[in-house]
Design a protein around this motif. Structure first.
Motif, mmCIF file in Angstrom:
data_model
loop_
_atom_site.group_PDB
_atom_site.id
_atom_site.type_symbol
_atom_site.label_atom_id
_atom_site.label_comp_id
_atom_site.label_asym_id
_atom_site.label_seq_id
_atom_site.Cartn_x
_atom_site.Cartn_y
_atom_site.Cartn_z
ATOM 1 N N GLY A 218 42.824 -18.613 57.968
ATOM 2 C CA GLY A 218 43.260 -17.623 56.987
ATOM 3 C C GLY A 218 44.576 -17.962 56.309
ATOM 4 N N VAL A 219 45.154 -19.097 56.678
ATOM 5 C CA VAL A 219 46.454 -19.471 56.102
ATOM 6 C C VAL A 219 46.225 -20.330 54.854
ATOM 7 N N PRO A 220 46.949 -20.041 53.772
ATOM 8 C CA PRO A 220 46.766 -20.856 52.562
ATOM 9 C C PRO A 220 46.948 -22.357 52.851
ATOM 10 N N ALA A 221 46.065 -23.155 52.246
ATOM 11 C CA ALA A 221 46.063 -24.597 52.511
ATOM 12 C C ALA A 221 47.387 -25.265 52.135
ATOM 13 N N ALA A 222 48.070 -24.717 51.134
ATOM 14 C CA ALA A 222 49.336 -25.328 50.708
ATOM 15 C C ALA A 222 50.417 -25.119 51.765
ATOM 16 N N ARG A 223 50.387 -23.955 52.404
ATOM 17 C CA ARG A 223 51.385 -23.709 53.447
ATOM 18 C C ARG A 223 51.102 -24.609 54.649
ATOM 19 N N PHE A 250 43.894 -28.806 66.081
ATOM 20 C CA PHE A 250 43.679 -29.929 65.166
ATOM 21 C C PHE A 250 42.363 -29.775 64.412
ATOM 22 N N ARG A 251 41.351 -29.258 65.105
ATOM 23 C CA ARG A 251 40.041 -29.062 64.498
ATOM 24 C C ARG A 251 40.120 -28.140 63.278
ATOM 25 N N GLN A 252 41.008 -27.156 63.358
ATOM 26 C CA GLN A 252 41.155 -26.214 62.246
ATOM 27 C C GLN A 252 41.790 -26.884 61.031
ATOM 28 N N LEU A 253 42.589 -27.891 61.310
ATOM 29 C CA LEU A 253 43.339 -28.547 60.232
ATOM 30 C C LEU A 253 42.582 -29.736 59.656
ATOM 31 N N PHE A 254 41.962 -30.517 60.543
ATOM 32 C CA PHE A 254 41.272 -31.745 60.131
ATOM 33 C C PHE A 254 39.884 -31.781 60.782
ATOM 34 N N PRO A 255 38.989 -30.901 60.331
ATOM 35 C CA PRO A 255 37.693 -30.798 61.014
ATOM 36 C C PRO A 255 36.896 -32.107 61.016
ATOM 37 N N ALA A 256 36.910 -32.836 59.906
ATOM 38 C CA ALA A 256 36.107 -34.063 59.849
ATOM 39 C C ALA A 256 36.664 -35.106 60.810
ATOM 40 N N THR A 257 37.983 -35.203 60.864
ATOM 41 C CA THR A 257 38.599 -36.174 61.776
ATOM 42 C C THR A 257 38.305 -35.796 63.221
ATOM 43 N N GLU A 258 38.462 -34.518 63.536
ATOM 44 C CA GLU A 258 38.216 -34.073 64.915
ATOM 45 C C GLU A 258 36.770 -34.361 65.319
ATOM 46 N N GLU A 259 35.868 -34.158 64.387
ATOM 47 C CA GLU A 259 34.456 -34.434 64.658
ATOM 48 C C GLU A 259 34.272 -35.901 65.072
ATOM 49 N N CYS A 260 34.921 -36.796 64.346
ATOM 50 C CA CYS A 260 34.834 -38.233 64.681
ATOM 51 C C CYS A 260 35.489 -38.527 66.028
ATOM 52 N N LEU A 261 36.654 -37.951 66.258
ATOM 53 C CA LEU A 261 37.385 -38.274 67.484
ATOM 54 C C LEU A 261 36.669 -37.710 68.711
ATOM 55 N N ALA A 262 36.067 -36.550 68.521
ATOM 56 C CA ALA A 262 35.425 -35.892 69.665
ATOM 57 C C ALA A 262 34.137 -36.600 70.083
ATOM 58 N N LEU A 334 40.637 -30.657 51.391
ATOM 59 C CA LEU A 334 41.579 -29.840 50.609
ATOM 60 C C LEU A 334 41.422 -28.343 50.856
ATOM 61 N N SER A 335 40.224 -27.922 51.330
ATOM 62 C CA SER A 335 40.067 -26.493 51.580
ATOM 63 C C SER A 335 40.812 -26.079 52.848
ATOM 64 N N ARG A 336 41.174 -27.041 53.688
ATOM 65 C CA ARG A 336 41.911 -26.715 54.921
ATOM 66 C C ARG A 336 43.401 -26.917 54.751
ATOM 67 N N VAL A 337 43.738 -28.181 54.480
ATOM 68 C CA VAL A 337 45.148 -28.539 54.311
ATOM 69 C C VAL A 337 45.236 -29.216 52.961
ATOM 70 N N SER A 338 45.891 -28.596 52.022
ATOM 71 C CA SER A 338 45.917 -29.201 50.694
ATOM 72 C C SER A 338 46.850 -30.408 50.710
ATOM 73 N N ILE A 339 46.560 -31.366 49.877
ATOM 74 C CA ILE A 339 47.425 -32.546 49.770
ATOM 75 C C ILE A 339 47.757 -32.690 48.293
ATOM 76 N N PRO A 340 49.020 -32.537 47.912
ATOM 77 C CA PRO A 340 49.358 -32.662 46.498
ATOM 78 C C PRO A 340 48.931 -34.023 45.944
ATOM 79 N N LYS A 341 48.589 -34.017 44.668
ATOM 80 C CA LYS A 341 48.099 -35.238 44.005
ATOM 81 C C LYS A 341 49.043 -36.414 44.144
ATOM 82 N N ARG A 342 50.343 -36.132 44.116
ATOM 83 C CA ARG A 342 51.294 -37.251 44.187
ATOM 84 C C ARG A 342 51.189 -37.995 45.522
ATOM 85 N N PHE A 343 50.558 -37.363 46.505
ATOM 86 C CA PHE A 343 50.315 -38.057 47.770
ATOM 87 C C PHE A 343 48.861 -38.488 47.914
#
Ligand code: ATP
Ligand code: MG
Length: 448
Positions: A218-223, A250-262, A334-343
């Protein structure tokens, strides 16, 4: 002397270790100036906590009874920011001193004009209060200590001094779950301070972490981007990452990565992330620059790599496959943790250059070495090779190529070079790419 002195512990200047010599000149300027203007003026938060621990504070936060508009009147170099929390930023070149007006909110939270709750979560909070109320609405007891510039005392309303001594992180108040619900980012802050300070999380505050991890949704991805960065660029990023996984945050933040690691039979994806984070921690400790682009490239590489192989197996050229894989993984992320374009743009370049390292003939290596993102991409390749995911000989070749003079470089890439065959990065049995392991190169197409 203090109207609220029975509700707090006041430690005189000769009984605590804070010395003005360790406070930045600009923070002192702000503190003294507010005091001169007749306002209460105190250092608070991480600055006080770190000074008491004998650590160098990252930044200095000031608390006052002056309203943001008053602060702006006092300082020319001041900007008001924030909607959720209105704050004054006093600018001194690169240094910003954050000045916050005392806020209420330690007791039962109510929704009114100045504070707005949604599903128990604070979305706007500009209800001003007393100093004590300000202390009690903060997150952890050790973050609610004040250093008063009026008499150089330390003021403790929440038992933070005792917790500091015990190396314990404890949320203020007797209902940790409610504190996490009000602001789920406090879960990430618990992990950050535990990692950075080496503190233990109080059992009552630790227990809800795993159960409530989904609140982060429920937390905005930019925050979340800001918080993830603070956590993984704190100098204790590896420990922070391990704790995030431990509490299933971590799963909440990077679900695809966690899926691979798990679901990974081979160790290299976790080794890759861990090593990369350890390198980042080292760079931060050595005061070397670090970039979110590399950090996110690292964290998202395993899902990108897997998708890449699926697409190559479907017949895409390596460059196109990498562009597409990167785009797909990024847009889901991006729907979880947004990453600004400059990065995110340089991050994708680091990925997209990886297949180009396989082309060692003719002009390609020379072109690649001149690419503005070459160095970051090369570091990435070396890390991959160290973890057994890329060919170590390939990484060595590029190390030698960089060290070689112009003439030697020509020799390394000239017609005499035996055509090299691409070695496919290893994949676990059943993992994507496993069935085609050892196949010859999918082609020497220029990726740029
Ligand atoms: P750092 O060393 O990383 O700056 P910090 O504790 O100073 O750590 P900041 O994010 O700078 O962290 O916040 C300053 C202070 O504001 C905190 O110490 C805490 O008192 C308060 N604070 C920050 N975020 C929250 C939050 N989400 N909920 C309650 N209080 C908070
Ligand atoms: Mg701070």
């Amino acid at each position: 002397m203090y109207p609220d002195s029975d509700s707090c512990r006041i430690v005189p200047r000769d009984q605590h270790g804070i010395s003005r010599a360790n406070i930045s000149e600009n923070a002192l300027k702000v503190l003294y100036r507010l005091k001169q203007e007749g306002y209460q003026s105190l250092l608070v938060g991480g600055g006080v906590r770190d000074l008491l621990l004998g650590r160098e504070p990252k930044d200095f936060d000031v608390a006052t009874d002056a309203r943001p508009e008053d602060v702006r009147r006092v300082f020319r170099n001041c900007r008001l920011i924030g909607r959720r929390f209105r704050l004054a930023h006093v600018h001194f070149g690169p240094e910003i001193i954050e000045v916050a007006t005392f806020r209420g909110g330690g007791g039962e939270l109510e929704d009114d004009g100045e504070r707005h709750l949604e599903n128990g979560m604070i979305v706007r909070d500009n209800l001003y209060g007393t100093r004590e109320e300000d202390a009690l609405r903060r997150d952890f007891t050790v973050n609610a200590l004040y250093y008063n510039i009026a008499d150089f005392t330390v003021i403790d309303y929440a038992g933070g001094l005792e917790d500091l001594q015990a190396g314990r992180l404890r949320l203020i108040g007797d209902d940790p779950e409610r504190r996490y619900r009000e602001d789920p980012v406090r879960m990430l802050r618990a992990v950050r301070f535990a990692a950075k300070l080496g503190f233990n999380i109080d059992p009552d505050c630790e227990r809800p972490l795993r159960a409530w991890s989904s609140l982060l949704g429920g937390v905005p991805a930019a925050r979340l981007f800001e918080e993830v960065l603070k956590l993984l660029h704190s100098g204790a990023g590896l420990v922070g990452f391990e704790k995030l996984r431990h509490y299933d945050l971590f799963r909440q933040l990077f679900p695809a990565t966690e899926e691979c690691l798990a679901h990974e039979d081979h160790a290299f994806p976790i080794t890759f992330v861990s090593r990369g984070l350890a390198n980042t921690d080292r760079r931060i400790q050595e005061d070397k620059p670090v970039t979110p682009a590399f950090l996110f490239a690292l964290l998202l590489w395993e899902p990108v790599r897997r998708r890449f192989f699926t697409l190559v197996d479907r017949g895409l050229e390596p460059h196109d496959a990498m562009v597409q894989a990167g785009g797909e993984v990024l847009s889901a992320q991006l729907s979880r943790v947004s990453i600004p374009k400059r990065f995110s743009l340089p991050m994708r370049e680091v990925w997209e250059l990886q297949p180009r390292f396989e082309q060692l003939d003719g002009k390609q290596p020379h072109r690649l070495a001149a690419h503005p993102r070459f160095r970051a991409a090369y570091d990435f390749l070396v890390l991959r090779a160290e973890c057994g995911e890329a060919d170590p000989e390939l990484a060595d070749w590029w190390t030698r190529f960089q060290e070689a003079s112009g003439l030697d470089r020509e020799g390394m890439t000239g017609p005499a070079r035996k055509k090299r065959r691409r070695r496919r990065p290893r994949a676990g049995p059943g993992g994507e790419g496993a069935e085609t392991r050892g196949k010859p190169s999918t082609g020497g197409r220029d990726g740029g």
